[in-house]
Design an enzyme around this catalytic site. Structure first.
Site, PDB file in Angstrom:
ATOM      1  CB  VAL A 140       3.728 -14.577   4.113  1.00 24.60           C
ATOM      2  CG1 VAL A 140       3.250 -13.149   3.945  1.00 24.60           C
ATOM      3  CG2 VAL A 140       3.973 -14.879   5.576  1.00 24.60           C
ATOM      4  CB  ALA A 141       4.080 -15.379  -1.114  1.00 20.19           C
ATOM      5  CB  ILE A 170      -2.347 -17.610   2.853  1.00 19.30           C
ATOM      6  CG1 ILE A 170      -1.953 -19.092   2.836  1.00 19.30           C
ATOM      7  CG2 ILE A 170      -3.723 -17.436   3.488  1.00 19.30           C
ATOM      8  CD1 ILE A 170      -1.670 -19.670   4.192  1.00 19.30           C
ATOM      9  CD  GLU A 203      -1.318 -12.708   4.427  1.00 17.89           C
ATOM     10  OE1 GLU A 203      -1.601 -11.643   3.865  1.00 17.89           O
ATOM     11  OE2 GLU A 203      -0.329 -13.375   4.143  1.00 17.89           O
ATOM     12  CG  ASP A 212     -48.482  -4.364  -6.311  1.00 20.03           C
ATOM     13  OD1 ASP A 212     -49.337  -4.681  -7.152  1.00 20.03           O
ATOM     14  OD2 ASP A 212     -48.756  -3.875  -5.205  1.00 20.03           O
ATOM     15  CG  ASP A 222     -48.376  -4.328  -0.590  1.00 20.77           C
ATOM     16  OD1 ASP A 222     -48.959  -5.409  -0.736  1.00 20.77           O
ATOM     17  OD2 ASP A 222     -48.782  -3.265  -1.106  1.00 20.77           O
ATOM     18  CG  ASP A 241     -48.075  -9.952  -1.214  1.00 22.64           C
ATOM     19  OD1 ASP A 241     -48.767 -10.678  -1.958  1.00 22.64           O
ATOM     20  OD2 ASP A 241     -48.210  -8.720  -1.161  1.00 22.64           O
ATOM     21  CG  ASN A 267       1.454 -10.392   1.243  1.00 23.97           C
ATOM     22  OD1 ASN A 267       1.777 -10.035   0.114  1.00 23.97           O
ATOM     23  ND2 ASN A 267       1.411 -11.653   1.604  1.00 23.97           N
TER      24      ASN A 267
END
Length: 885
Positions: free
Chosen positions: A280-281, A283, A285, A327, A614, A618, A708
């Site tokens: 758990v520590a 990754i 999550e 442009d 535009d 283009d 976490n």
């Protein structure tokens, strides 16, 4: 129904619509209710339940659920309930984040819905294509996607690219007058029909809508089509890879812990829970969800400053842009063209800014008439529709008593050759009594190439070199005043002239000089861009002198030497252009092919290029550029489709603002990720050190899960919406190949993690020593262990909360950034501390988490410990700044 076998009058009668008036509001509403919105149905959206269960499809979640089952079997009900609640809460937060991100992207997709020109209540209006109904009269011109299936009622040189439907890439010639009796005529041969999702490449037309949504030809083959497929950005892919790496690391550490546990003869179930704690520590999550929501919220914020990002990878690329190819007309200028001067042979005529006037002689009158008749713009009650240059010419006609409607009534248009960006010309054939006249307008150098005569004092004379020089001198004088110059020519004929014969043997009438003043705010935006290490470049179809004069006014160029014309580009080889490209700041008289050449030349030096566009042609340059930027007001559907970003206000300033926002979004994601990794590393350090040195465990799996979920997630999201660095535009663009952990990010993550982990162990040690025990003491009483764990638990949580303040800037102190300038972060810190206080103070929660209430003295000590990582990090920043100065 086979609409293609009926003539236009029958179709209009069948659909009960007047082509000159269009549908009424009441009829539109009635048909919208009957036929529904004009859009293709995509895949069904995921329900909230489906989104919820999707959050549970994760290896880590399976491990946690397995742990919950085991804790239930051995009677640890409180732990099992906490693990299940954390899994549930994590899934709910994930659903909320995904739902919020989806809504933000949906809102952006609505803003990029194709628009269509329709005639309703007698007026031509632009609407969202989804609001089109059968019977609507649709006006088509080059560059627009066909919004629905149409039976064409009028057409002029119309060509439509139908590869989306037929697979044939060569545009099809269309003719509204043709009929097809055979009901099995292939779609590609139906010249009097236009189909949804195909593209007008040339000419203009009108048509009546005969099918919408799933009742169109494209709708019949689009069952189950999902048009909202989104790809992960390069950053998200890199972070997904990082997540996998951390996952493998977690598994490796878990195996290591089990080996150590067996050697140390520890309780295997306790070590199983410890291994889960470490997994758990290790990754983070919440990382993918947090990155997704930060990107989505950032993109939504960008839409509020008139920049609609169509593709999420563009947000990352924006931070690396160091060349902006822009442009001129409408982007750098106000797009409010006004004609100032007329020129016929050796006669300048100043046009009054207000009121009306009278043309002095016949050639000037003919010049004005040609400019008004060879024109697709309209002007009613001071409101113009169409190209701003053409609107300015219609206004010119009104000033000299040649209103467009009256002229067109007297000189009916019978044929035309629409404007083309390669030819830079437009021609029409109008009735002139009992014969016909070709009117041509466009770039004066293009007219010079095809003209053979000039009108001098009302007489048609051969176009000599002296006459050419005279007209060119006048054009240059106007260009030097930053005026845009257009030429006009004509020829008479006894019969209607074919399009390919219109533009030869012409007689020059003269020139008009018009101005489109620079936008007031652009000069400051260009200065900001230069400070940010970005080079602004002008690319325009205008005359070289006009373009250079505007560029020098705005601070883009210093002299005429920094400008180059399209013809000069043609004379250069690709290698020669690549060598000289960095010298130029203005590219004039360019074609769409030149734009691609310019982009490639800049990119060959490793530049990250943004290109505006535009027009239909283009699209290649927009796709070739690292960031293709389409104009929202004047842009065609093609350019918008090919672009990565759309400017809803067509303003250069918005490009610079979008780059600033893009840089800040990337930096904010970086802050969130480094913060999460620091926190997780801190937890790993505390647990792994305890296992390696055979110390009691300072944290339980349920406590780490809580931290976490609560302590990490909310500050990480708050960092993701940070107001950003005020000085971000005083720094050079980020190198696109730069590692995510460049610039000391990895160092900050490691230092932060080590400090948080060590301080957690120090707090745990302090808790034990308060009762006369050491880390290596045996048989520590349960109440002493609970007190020490509580101290470690609170220090870990609160130190992470405080440390988030330091993450707001890699170089500046929190006082310089502003302690309260990110209210969301302050709120997240306060919420985290309140929840932490609740966990150790409410008896039922304290029992579940194996913690106890702390005294005021304990809280003071905890706060002091928790502040250490923040203070040390701030001192490191200060020493780094001093060393760099």
């Amino acid at each position: 129904m086979n609409w293609f076998s009926q003539n236009a009058e029958q179709v209009l009668q069948e659909l009960n619509v007047d082509p000159k008036q269009g549908l009424s509001d009441a009829e539109i509403q009635s048909r919208l209710e009957k036929y529904g919105e004009n859009k293709l149905k995509g895949k069904k959206k995921k329900s909230l339940a489906a989104l919820f269960f999707a959050q549970l499809k994760d290896m880590l979640i399976y491990v946690l659920l397995g742990a919950a089952v085991i804790t239930l079997l051995i009677g640890e009900y409180a732990d099992a309930i906490i693990i299940l609640l954390v899994v549930l809460l994590n899934a709910v937060i994930g659903v909320f984040q995904e739902f919020k991100a989806e809504k933000a992207i949906e809102a952006l997709q609505k803003m990029t819905t194709p628009r269509a020109l329709v005639r309703r209540g007698g007026d031509v209006v632009e609407i969202d294509s989804k609001n089109i109904v059968p019977g609507d009269i649709v006006v088509l011109d080059a560059g627009r996607y066909i919004p629905a299936d149409l039976r064409l009622t009028e057409s002029a040189n119309l060509q439509i690219e139908e590869s989306a439907l037929t697979g044939e890439s060569v545009p099809s010639e269309k003719n509204a007058a043709r009929l097809f009796e055979d009901p099995k005529t292939p779609l590609g041969d139906l010249a009097n029909m236009a189909f949804m999702s195909t593209l007008v490449t040339y000419g203009r037309a009108e048509g009546v809508v005969v099918g919408t949504g799933m009742n169109t030809e494209i709708g019949k083959i689009a069952k189950g089509l999902d048009e909202t497929q989104t790809d992960l950005t390069p950053l998200q892919k890199r972070l997904a890879g990082l997540g996998k790496t951390l996952g493998y690391l977690a598994i490796g550490i878990c195996v290591l812990i089990f080996i150590i546990a067996l050697i140390q003869r520890r309780d295997l179930f306790e070590m199983f829970l410890t291994a889960i704690s470490l997994a758990v520590a290790a990754i983070p999550e919440g990382l993918p969800a947090i990155v997704a929501i930060v990107l989505a919220l950032g993109v939504t914020r960008m839409s509020k400053i008139n920049a609609i990002v169509k593709r999420l990878p563009a947000v990352e690329t924006l931070g690396s842009v160091n060349i902006i190819c822009s442009d001129k007309t409408g982007t750098l200028t106000q797009n409010k063209m006004t004609v100032l001067h007329l020129y016929t042979h050796r006669k300048f005529l100043d046009v009054p800014s207000e009121g009306t006037a009278t043309a002095a002689e016949s050639t000037q009158k003919k010049l004005i008439q040609t400019m008004v008749l060879c024109n697709d713009a309209t002007l009613d009650d001071g409101e113009g529709t169409g190209d701003p240059t053409e609107i300015a010419l219609v206004v010119l006609g009104n000033k000299y008593h040649f209103p467009k409607r009256e002229l067109e009534a007297a000189h009916e248009r019978v044929a035309e050759r629409p404007f083309d960006s390669d030819r830079k010309l437009m021609s029409t054939v109008n009735k002139e009594g009992d014969h016909y006249r070709v009117h041509t307008k466009g770039a004066f150098d293009s007219i010079l190439k095809i003209a053979t005569h000039a009108l001098v004092n009302g007489e048609k004379v051969p176009l000599t070199d002296d006459l050419k020089a005279d007209f060119l001198r006048a054009a240059e004088e106007m260009s030097d005043q930053a005026l845009r110059v257009l030429g006009a020519a004509y020829k008479d004929s006894d019969e209607v002239v074919e399009p390919d014969q219109m533009e030869n043997d012409l007689t020059i009438l003269g020139l008009v000089g018009m101005i489109d003043p620079p936008r007031l705010e652009v000069k400051d935006a260009i200065r900001q861009a230069k400070e940010a290490g970005i080079t602004p470049v002008m690319i325009t179809g205008d005359h070289q002198h006009t373009a250079a004069a505007i560029a020098m006014q705005l601070g883009m160029a210093e002299s005429l030497d920094q400008s180059i014309s399209g013809s000069q580009l043609d004379a250069m080889s690709d290698d020669e252009l690549k060598q000289k490209i960095n010298h130029y700041r203005v590219f004039s008289r360019v074609s769409p092919e030149h734009k691609v050449k310019i982009v490639n030349a800049f990119r060959s030096h490793g530049n990250i290029v943004s290109m505006t566009g535009d027009g239909v042609n283009d699209a290649p340059s927009l796709k070739n550029a690292d960031i293709g930027v389409a104009m929202g007001i004047t842009g065609t559907d093609v350019s918008k489709g090919a672009s990565d970003m759309i400017l809803t206000d067509d303003n250069f300033t918005t490009i610079v603002a979008a780059i600033r926002e893009g840089r800040n979004i990337y930096n904010n994601i970086k802050k969130s990720v480094v913060f999460l990794l620091s926190c997780n590393l801190g937890e790993i350090v505390a647990i792994l050190a305890s296992v390696l040195f055979f110390w009691p465990m300072p944290l339980l799996p349920t406590q780490i899960l809580w931290i976490n979920l609560i302590t990490d997630t909310f500050p990480a999201i708050a960092l993701g919406v940070d107001p950003g660095d005020k000085d971000v535009m005083k720094k050079k663009p980020r190198d696109a190949k730069e590692s995510f952990f460049a610039g000391g990010a990895a160092f900050r993550a490691i230092i932060g993690g080590l400090l948080i982990g060590i301080l957690t162990l120090v707090a745990f040690y302090f808790g034990l020593s308060e009762h006369g025990y050491q880390l290596w003491s045996g048989s520590i009483p349960e109440d002493v262990l609970t007190y020490a764990e509580t101290m470690a638990f609170v220090v870990l949580a609160v130190s992470q909360l405080f440390y988030s303040l330091s993450m707001r800037s890699a170089t500046h102190s929190i006082l310089h950034v502003g302690l309260f300038s990110n209210k969301y972060l302050i709120g997240a810190i306060i919420l985290g501390i309140v929840l932490q206080f609740a966990v150790i103070s409410i008896p039922i929660l304290a029992g579940a988490f194996h913690v106890q209430m702390l005294t005021l003295r304990d809280w003071i000590i905890v706060i002091a410990f928790a502040l250490v990582p923040l203070v040390i990090n701030e001192l490191i920043k200060r020493f780094t700044r001093s060393a760099n100065n």
